[in-house]
Write a protein that holds these residues in place. Sequence first.
Motif, PDB file in Angstrom:
ATOM      1  N   VAL A 127      19.591  88.402  32.483  1.00 17.13           N
ATOM      2  CA  VAL A 127      19.578  87.005  32.045  1.00 17.13           C
ATOM      3  C   VAL A 127      19.195  86.920  30.577  1.00 17.13           C
ATOM      4  O   VAL A 127      19.798  86.151  29.816  1.00 17.13           O
ATOM      5  CB  VAL A 127      18.617  86.170  32.927  1.00 17.13           C
ATOM      6  N   LEU A 128      18.232  87.716  30.149  1.00 18.75           N
ATOM      7  CA  LEU A 128      17.850  87.704  28.738  1.00 18.75           C
ATOM      8  C   LEU A 128      18.992  88.179  27.845  1.00 18.75           C
ATOM      9  O   LEU A 128      19.219  87.627  26.770  1.00 18.75           O
ATOM     10  CB  LEU A 128      16.605  88.561  28.514  1.00 18.75           C
ATOM     11  N   TRP A 129      19.719  89.207  28.278  1.00 23.40           N
ATOM     12  CA  TRP A 129      20.868  89.674  27.491  1.00 23.40           C
ATOM     13  C   TRP A 129      21.948  88.602  27.417  1.00 23.40           C
ATOM     14  O   TRP A 129      22.543  88.381  26.361  1.00 23.40           O
ATOM     15  CB  TRP A 129      21.453  90.970  28.069  1.00 23.40           C
ATOM     16  N   PHE A 130      22.200  87.921  28.550  1.00 26.80           N
ATOM     17  CA  PHE A 130      23.193  86.844  28.541  1.00 26.80           C
ATOM     18  C   PHE A 130      22.760  85.731  27.588  1.00 26.80           C
ATOM     19  O   PHE A 130      23.565  85.250  26.783  1.00 26.80           O
ATOM     20  CB  PHE A 130      23.401  86.288  29.953  1.00 26.80           C
ATOM     21  N   LEU A 131      21.499  85.299  27.697  1.00 29.41           N
ATOM     22  CA  LEU A 131      21.013  84.236  26.818  1.00 29.41           C
ATOM     23  C   LEU A 131      21.112  84.652  25.352  1.00 29.41           C
ATOM     24  O   LEU A 131      21.514  83.847  24.499  1.00 29.41           O
ATOM     25  CB  LEU A 131      19.563  83.895  27.162  1.00 29.41           C
ATOM     26  N   PHE A 132      20.739  85.873  25.054  1.00 30.27           N
ATOM     27  CA  PHE A 132      20.789  86.347  23.675  1.00 30.27           C
ATOM     28  C   PHE A 132      22.219  86.347  23.130  1.00 30.27           C
ATOM     29  O   PHE A 132      22.508  85.749  22.093  1.00 30.27           O
ATOM     30  CB  PHE A 132      20.178  87.748  23.582  1.00 30.27           C
ATOM     31  N   GLY A 172      14.478  83.743  20.773  1.00 31.28           N
ATOM     32  CA  GLY A 172      13.483  83.813  21.838  1.00 31.28           C
ATOM     33  C   GLY A 172      13.862  84.822  22.909  1.00 31.28           C
ATOM     34  O   GLY A 172      13.006  85.573  23.407  1.00 31.28           O
ATOM     35  N   ALA A 173      15.144  84.863  23.268  1.00 31.47           N
ATOM     36  CA  ALA A 173      15.598  85.841  24.259  1.00 31.47           C
ATOM     37  C   ALA A 173      15.465  87.258  23.717  1.00 31.47           C
ATOM     38  O   ALA A 173      15.077  88.180  24.439  1.00 31.47           O
ATOM     39  CB  ALA A 173      17.043  85.565  24.655  1.00 31.47           C
ATOM     40  N   ARG A 174      15.759  87.451  22.440  1.00 37.04           N
ATOM     41  CA  ARG A 174      15.632  88.779  21.840  1.00 37.04           C
ATOM     42  C   ARG A 174      14.176  89.234  21.805  1.00 37.04           C
ATOM     43  O   ARG A 174      13.877  90.400  22.055  1.00 37.04           O
ATOM     44  CB  ARG A 174      16.230  88.776  20.427  1.00 37.04           C
ATOM     45  N   ILE A 175      13.279  88.318  21.503  1.00 36.90           N
ATOM     46  CA  ILE A 175      11.851  88.651  21.523  1.00 36.90           C
ATOM     47  C   ILE A 175      11.427  89.037  22.929  1.00 36.90           C
ATOM     48  O   ILE A 175      10.668  89.988  23.124  1.00 36.90           O
ATOM     49  CB  ILE A 175      11.022  87.479  20.969  1.00 36.90           C
ATOM     50  N   GLY A 176      11.942  88.330  23.930  1.00 31.43           N
ATOM     51  CA  GLY A 176      11.648  88.684  25.318  1.00 31.43           C
ATOM     52  C   GLY A 176      12.152  90.069  25.667  1.00 31.43           C
ATOM     53  O   GLY A 176      11.478  90.828  26.377  1.00 31.43           O
ATOM     54  N   LEU A 177      13.326  90.426  25.175  1.00 31.10           N
ATOM     55  CA  LEU A 177      13.860  91.771  25.423  1.00 31.10           C
ATOM     56  C   LEU A 177      13.006  92.839  24.737  1.00 31.10           C
ATOM     57  O   LEU A 177      12.747  93.900  25.303  1.00 31.10           O
ATOM     58  CB  LEU A 177      15.305  91.869  24.936  1.00 31.10           C
ATOM     59  N   MET A 223      11.284  80.947  39.361  1.00 30.25           N
ATOM     60  CA  MET A 223      12.166  80.698  38.245  1.00 30.25           C
ATOM     61  C   MET A 223      11.800  81.583  37.049  1.00 30.25           C
ATOM     62  O   MET A 223      12.675  82.036  36.334  1.00 30.25           O
ATOM     63  CB  MET A 223      12.074  79.222  37.871  1.00 30.25           C
ATOM     64  N   LYS A 224      10.497  81.830  36.865  1.00 26.85           N
ATOM     65  CA  LYS A 224      10.070  82.653  35.732  1.00 26.85           C
ATOM     66  C   LYS A 224      10.591  84.076  35.848  1.00 26.85           C
ATOM     67  O   LYS A 224      11.010  84.680  34.859  1.00 26.85           O
ATOM     68  CB  LYS A 224       8.547  82.649  35.631  1.00 26.85           C
ATOM     69  N   SER A 225      10.588  84.622  37.073  1.00 17.95           N
ATOM     70  CA  SER A 225      11.083  85.990  37.236  1.00 17.95           C
ATOM     71  C   SER A 225      12.589  86.069  36.970  1.00 17.95           C
ATOM     72  O   SER A 225      13.073  87.066  36.459  1.00 17.95           O
ATOM     73  CB  SER A 225      10.761  86.505  38.641  1.00 17.95           C
ATOM     74  N   LEU A 226      13.317  85.012  37.296  1.00 23.72           N
ATOM     75  CA  LEU A 226      14.758  84.996  37.008  1.00 23.72           C
ATOM     76  C   LEU A 226      14.998  84.963  35.504  1.00 23.72           C
ATOM     77  O   LEU A 226      15.808  85.724  34.975  1.00 23.72           O
ATOM     78  CB  LEU A 226      15.422  83.799  37.676  1.00 23.72           C
ATOM     79  N   LEU A 227      14.290  84.093  34.808  1.00 25.74           N
ATOM     80  CA  LEU A 227      14.503  83.952  33.366  1.00 25.74           C
ATOM     81  C   LEU A 227      14.015  85.152  32.573  1.00 25.74           C
ATOM     82  O   LEU A 227      14.458  85.377  31.456  1.00 25.74           O
ATOM     83  CB  LEU A 227      13.823  82.687  32.857  1.00 25.74           C
ATOM     84  N   SER A 228      13.102  85.928  33.126  1.00 25.95           N
ATOM     85  CA  SER A 228      12.609  87.084  32.388  1.00 25.95           C
ATOM     86  C   SER A 228      13.290  88.385  32.804  1.00 25.95           C
ATOM     87  O   SER A 228      12.895  89.457  32.350  1.00 25.95           O
ATOM     88  CB  SER A 228      11.096  87.209  32.569  1.00 25.95           C
ATOM     89  N   ALA A 252      23.728  74.969  15.771  1.00 29.18           N
ATOM     90  CA  ALA A 252      23.569  76.376  15.381  1.00 29.18           C
ATOM     91  C   ALA A 252      22.098  76.764  15.306  1.00 29.18           C
ATOM     92  O   ALA A 252      21.712  77.839  15.778  1.00 29.18           O
ATOM     93  CB  ALA A 252      24.254  76.632  14.048  1.00 29.18           C
ATOM     94  N   VAL A 253      21.279  75.904  14.758  1.00 24.05           N
ATOM     95  CA  VAL A 253      19.846  76.204  14.642  1.00 24.05           C
ATOM     96  C   VAL A 253      19.208  76.266  16.019  1.00 24.05           C
ATOM     97  O   VAL A 253      18.424  77.177  16.327  1.00 24.05           O
ATOM     98  CB  VAL A 253      19.146  75.165  13.738  1.00 24.05           C
ATOM     99  N   GLY A 254      19.538  75.318  16.891  1.00 27.24           N
ATOM    100  CA  GLY A 254      18.971  75.309  18.238  1.00 27.24           C
ATOM    101  C   GLY A 254      19.379  76.521  19.050  1.00 27.24           C
ATOM    102  O   GLY A 254      18.544  77.166  19.701  1.00 27.24           O
ATOM    103  N   MET A 255      20.660  76.843  19.020  1.00 25.24           N
ATOM    104  CA  MET A 255      21.135  78.008  19.762  1.00 25.24           C
ATOM    105  C   MET A 255      20.588  79.293  19.161  1.00 25.24           C
ATOM    106  O   MET A 255      20.292  80.249  19.886  1.00 25.24           O
ATOM    107  CB  MET A 255      22.657  78.050  19.779  1.00 25.24           C
ATOM    108  N   GLY A 256      20.446  79.329  17.852  1.00 24.31           N
ATOM    109  CA  GLY A 256      19.851  80.496  17.215  1.00 24.31           C
ATOM    110  C   GLY A 256      18.397  80.689  17.627  1.00 24.31           C
ATOM    111  O   GLY A 256      17.946  81.815  17.820  1.00 24.31           O
ATOM    112  N   ALA A 257      17.676  79.584  17.792  1.00 22.53           N
ATOM    113  CA  ALA A 257      16.281  79.680  18.232  1.00 22.53           C
ATOM    114  C   ALA A 257      16.193  80.226  19.654  1.00 22.53           C
ATOM    115  O   ALA A 257      15.325  81.053  19.957  1.00 22.53           O
ATOM    116  CB  ALA A 257      15.611  78.309  18.145  1.00 22.53           C
ATOM    117  N   VAL A 258      17.094  79.792  20.524  1.00 18.70           N
ATOM    118  CA  VAL A 258      17.104  80.302  21.896  1.00 18.70           C
ATOM    119  C   VAL A 258      17.467  81.794  21.897  1.00 18.70           C
ATOM    120  O   VAL A 258      16.859  82.587  22.619  1.00 18.70           O
ATOM    121  CB  VAL A 258      18.075  79.493  22.777  1.00 18.70           C
ATOM    122  N   ALA A 259      18.446  82.179  21.087  1.00 19.42           N
ATOM    123  CA  ALA A 259      18.834  83.587  21.005  1.00 19.42           C
ATOM    124  C   ALA A 259      17.673  84.435  20.476  1.00 19.42           C
ATOM    125  O   ALA A 259      17.422  85.536  20.977  1.00 19.42           O
ATOM    126  CB  ALA A 259      20.057  83.747  20.101  1.00 19.42           C
TER     127      ALA A 259
END
Length: 66
Positions: free
Chosen positions: A10-15, A47-52, A1-6, A38-45
């Motif tokens: 997938v990171l671009w979609f999440l962002f 996090g995805a951007r940091i991963g990218l 699952m970790k390889s899928l999420l990273s 908005a705050v929750g979704m912004g935090a996920v976005a």
Amino acid sequence: MKSLLSSRPVLWFLFLFNLVVAVIAPFVVDGTQGVVTAVGMGAVALGARIGLLRDDARRSPARRAA
């Protein structure tokens, strides 16, 4: 699952998806629930951007030095 999420797609979609929802949520959902969404979704976005950004740094360290 970790390889899928990273993976990059997938990171671009999440962002992008979470960023769009974070921008639209306060206008669609009224009150506190819209702000919290908005705050929750912004935090996920964020996090995805940091991963990218981390993935880009690992792929080409010479590009940062140039």
